[in-house]
Design an enzyme around this catalytic site. Structure first.
Site, PDB file in Angstrom:
ATOM      1  N   HIS A 158      -2.312   2.674  -5.960  1.00  0.00           N
ATOM      2  CA  HIS A 158      -3.329   1.228  -5.125  1.00  0.00           C
ATOM      3  C   HIS A 158      -2.934   0.426  -6.043  1.00  0.00           C
ATOM      4  O   HIS A 158      -3.630  -0.843  -6.236  1.00  0.00           O
ATOM      5  CB  HIS A 158      -4.525   1.869  -4.327  1.00  0.00           C
ATOM      6  CG  HIS A 158      -5.369   0.907  -3.983  1.00  0.00           C
ATOM      7  ND1 HIS A 158      -4.355   0.568  -2.375  1.00  0.00           N
ATOM      8  CD2 HIS A 158      -6.394  -0.149  -4.046  1.00  0.00           C
ATOM      9  CE1 HIS A 158      -4.847  -0.521  -2.101  1.00  0.00           C
ATOM     10  NE2 HIS A 158      -5.652  -1.120  -2.683  1.00  0.00           N
ATOM     11  N   ARG A 163       0.939  -1.292   0.183  1.00  0.00           N
ATOM     12  CA  ARG A 163      -0.052  -0.013  -0.269  1.00  0.00           C
ATOM     13  C   ARG A 163       0.873   1.312  -0.039  1.00  0.00           C
ATOM     14  O   ARG A 163       2.209   0.881   0.283  1.00  0.00           O
ATOM     15  CB  ARG A 163      -0.809   0.083   1.359  1.00  0.00           C
ATOM     16  CG  ARG A 163      -2.348  -1.220   1.451  1.00  0.00           C
ATOM     17  CD  ARG A 163      -2.255  -1.639   2.938  1.00  0.00           C
ATOM     18  NE  ARG A 163      -2.975  -2.652   2.891  1.00  0.00           N
ATOM     19  CZ  ARG A 163      -2.907  -3.823   3.143  1.00  0.00           C
ATOM     20  NH1 ARG A 163      -1.673  -3.793   3.749  1.00  0.00           N
ATOM     21  NH2 ARG A 163      -4.288  -4.401   3.314  1.00  0.00           N
ATOM     22  N   HIS A 172      -3.275  -9.356   2.536  1.00  0.00           N
ATOM     23  CA  HIS A 172      -4.993  -9.291   3.317  1.00  0.00           C
ATOM     24  C   HIS A 172      -5.211  -9.676   4.647  1.00  0.00           C
ATOM     25  O   HIS A 172      -4.582 -10.608   4.911  1.00  0.00           O
ATOM     26  CB  HIS A 172      -5.750 -10.192   2.588  1.00  0.00           C
ATOM     27  CG  HIS A 172      -5.496  -9.091   1.010  1.00  0.00           C
ATOM     28  ND1 HIS A 172      -5.958  -9.372  -0.830  1.00  0.00           N
ATOM     29  CD2 HIS A 172      -5.996  -7.339   1.191  1.00  0.00           C
ATOM     30  CE1 HIS A 172      -5.994  -8.089  -0.814  1.00  0.00           C
ATOM     31  NE2 HIS A 172      -5.443  -7.050  -0.120  1.00  0.00           N
ATOM     32  N   LYS A 216      -1.527  -2.950   7.804  1.00  0.00           N
ATOM     33  CA  LYS A 216      -2.535  -2.429   8.684  1.00  0.00           C
ATOM     34  C   LYS A 216      -2.545  -3.412  10.175  1.00  0.00           C
ATOM     35  O   LYS A 216      -2.166  -4.852  10.058  1.00  0.00           O
ATOM     36  CB  LYS A 216      -4.063  -2.772   8.260  1.00  0.00           C
ATOM     37  CG  LYS A 216      -4.167  -1.576   6.691  1.00  0.00           C
ATOM     38  CD  LYS A 216      -5.155  -1.950   6.038  1.00  0.00           C
ATOM     39  CE  LYS A 216      -5.696  -1.508   5.712  1.00  0.00           C
ATOM     40  NZ  LYS A 216      -7.073  -0.997   4.678  1.00  0.00           N
ATOM     41  N   ARG A 251      -0.597  -2.343  -7.246  1.00  0.00           N
ATOM     42  CA  ARG A 251      -1.279  -3.162  -6.331  1.00  0.00           C
ATOM     43  C   ARG A 251      -1.933  -4.458  -6.986  1.00  0.00           C
ATOM     44  O   ARG A 251      -1.937  -5.958  -7.012  1.00  0.00           O
ATOM     45  CB  ARG A 251      -2.108  -3.253  -4.671  1.00  0.00           C
ATOM     46  CG  ARG A 251      -2.156  -3.800  -3.714  1.00  0.00           C
ATOM     47  CD  ARG A 251      -2.072  -2.773  -2.584  1.00  0.00           C
ATOM     48  NE  ARG A 251      -2.934  -3.150  -1.368  1.00  0.00           N
ATOM     49  CZ  ARG A 251      -2.567  -4.463  -0.290  1.00  0.00           C
ATOM     50  NH1 ARG A 251      -1.009  -4.667  -0.742  1.00  0.00           N
ATOM     51  NH2 ARG A 251      -3.226  -5.067   0.317  1.00  0.00           N
ATOM     52  N   TYR A 264      -9.436 -10.753  -6.979  1.00  0.00           N
ATOM     53  CA  TYR A 264      -8.909 -10.164  -8.486  1.00  0.00           C
ATOM     54  C   TYR A 264      -9.146 -11.869  -9.091  1.00  0.00           C
ATOM     55  O   TYR A 264      -8.979 -11.953 -10.019  1.00  0.00           O
ATOM     56  CB  TYR A 264      -7.875 -10.993  -7.706  1.00  0.00           C
ATOM     57  CG  TYR A 264      -6.548  -9.589  -7.083  1.00  0.00           C
ATOM     58  CD1 TYR A 264      -7.163  -8.406  -7.505  1.00  0.00           C
ATOM     59  CD2 TYR A 264      -6.983  -9.486  -5.721  1.00  0.00           C
ATOM     60  CE1 TYR A 264      -6.976  -6.807  -7.380  1.00  0.00           C
ATOM     61  CE2 TYR A 264      -6.269  -7.927  -5.006  1.00  0.00           C
ATOM     62  CZ  TYR A 264      -6.790  -6.896  -5.706  1.00  0.00           C
ATOM     63  OH  TYR A 264      -6.503  -5.875  -4.967  1.00  0.00           O
TER      64      TYR A 264
END
Length: 361
Positions: free
Chosen positions: A307, A207, A333, A233, A310, A342
């Site tokens: 992004h 990110r 994730h 995150k 990504r 995806y």
């Protein structure tokens, strides 16, 4: 603002926003800081709340008077865009005395309210009111009432925009093309930075917040192998190996990275801007868009963002038959359901291929 900032862990401009909120709302931010939420997440909440509380003030309303009807009026107000006022610190040098003075100026700009932007603002207020009810500041949650009475908008799952392998290669090559046109005697250090930046995004899918947070010690060397430590995150850490192009690009940048005149407190930043301080999210976006124009990418890819690089990595990995769980770990994730979007991209590509085959029959 008081001499002591709201939190020394936050940038000064975000402190200046939060300090204007009601005390119970400031407590919400202290909880976020204690929970180790990222600075960018906290900043997003601050911007969303500032928009809401500034609007409440124009209506003469207070936090405890907010109900479903008032929320509906607010979301209608920002439906098609809104003006946002930000405060920027400028450092000006007196032409006579040479003294450097800091001044804060307000800048107002218009923002489009995208679908994801609308969702984020709802999520921000939902989190706030849940906290205020849980803390017994409020007796009821007006967001629950608003969402129960409002019409549910149709959910549209967009297929992520990504670059093909050829387009990604053209984007990397555009760095040399662009700087060659400048007809400089020597390559400038930020040409090496830009190439390394793009290769890092394409190689790791990190990110943009993770990219700008990298420090020199985020790069670990093991013989000829380079690995990057990424803090994602929720404070989750992952380590990824850099492939040969990314490793070579990064090492070339590190050789040419400025070693002097770096701004205080930015000495450890991996990627520097032209002012020799840590690069910003906006600057990374500007870099990507500049070379997308130079590469003359098709309309779908011309508006590429960090992004979307990504998305590109995820799509290319799955196209190569990589395991979904491996792709999840590379992207960081927390849920494999996020990664599964995806697979829809791959299926859409297959559908298009079959459609094209049918055109000639």
């Amino acid at each position: 603002m008081a001499d002591i900032p709201f939190s020394r862990r936050l940038p000064e401009n975000i402190n200046r926003i939060i300090i204007r909120f009601p005390e119970d709302v400031r407590e919400f931010f202290l909880e976020m800081i204690s929970a180790d939420r990222s600075k960018q997440t906290i900043a997003n909440y601050a911007y969303d709340f500032a928009l809401f509380f500034d609007w409440l003030e124009t209506k003469g309303a207070t936090l405890d008077s907010v109900d479903a009807h008032l929320l509906k009026r607010f979301f209608r107000h920002i439906e098609n865009g809104y003006e946002r006022t930000t405060r920027v610190k400028l450092i000006k040098k007196d032409s006579v005395t040479g003294e450097r003075k800091e001044t804060w100026v307000e800048r107002t700009h218009f923002r489009e309210n995208s679908r994801s932007g609308k969702q984020r603002k709802r999520a921000s207020l939902r989190s706030l009111f849940r906290y205020l009810v849980k803390s017994r500041v409020l007796e009821r949650d007006p967001m629950e009432e608003y969402e129960d009475t409002g019409l549910k908008s149709r959910t549209q799952k967009k297929v992520p925009v990504f670059l093909t392998r050829d387009e990604a290669l053209r984007l990397v090559q555009a760095v040399s093309q662009y700087h060659h046109k400048q007809k400089r005697r020597h390559q400038h250090w930020y040409e090496y930075r830009d190439r390394a930046l793009i290769l890092l995004l394409l190689n790791t899918g990190m990110r943009v917040s993770e990219l700008i947070g990298l420090n020199l010690n985020s790069i670990q060397r093991d013989g000829d192998t380079l690995r990057v430590i990424i803090f994602g995150k929720g404070g989750k850490e992952r380590m990824l190996k850099l492939n040969r192009p990314a490793a070579d690009g990064l090492q070339q940048y590190l050789v040419h990275r400025p070693q002097t005149e770096i701004k205080p407190n930015h000495e450890e930043a991996l990627l520097l801007n032209k002012n020799r301080s840590r690069i910003s999210r906006k600057a990374v976006g500007d870099v990507i868009r500049k070379y997308a124009r130079e590469a003359n990418l098709p309309p779908k890819a011309a508006s590429i963002s960090p992004h979307k690089l990504r998305h590109t990595l995820a799509t290319l990995l799955l196209s190569n038959g990589e395991n979904l769980r491996v792709v999840q770990e590379i992207l960081g994730h927390s849920s494999i359901q996020t990664t599964q979007i995806y697979t829809h991209v791959i299926n859409a590509e297959k559908d298009s291929a079959l459609d094209r085959l049918g055109d000639g029959i």
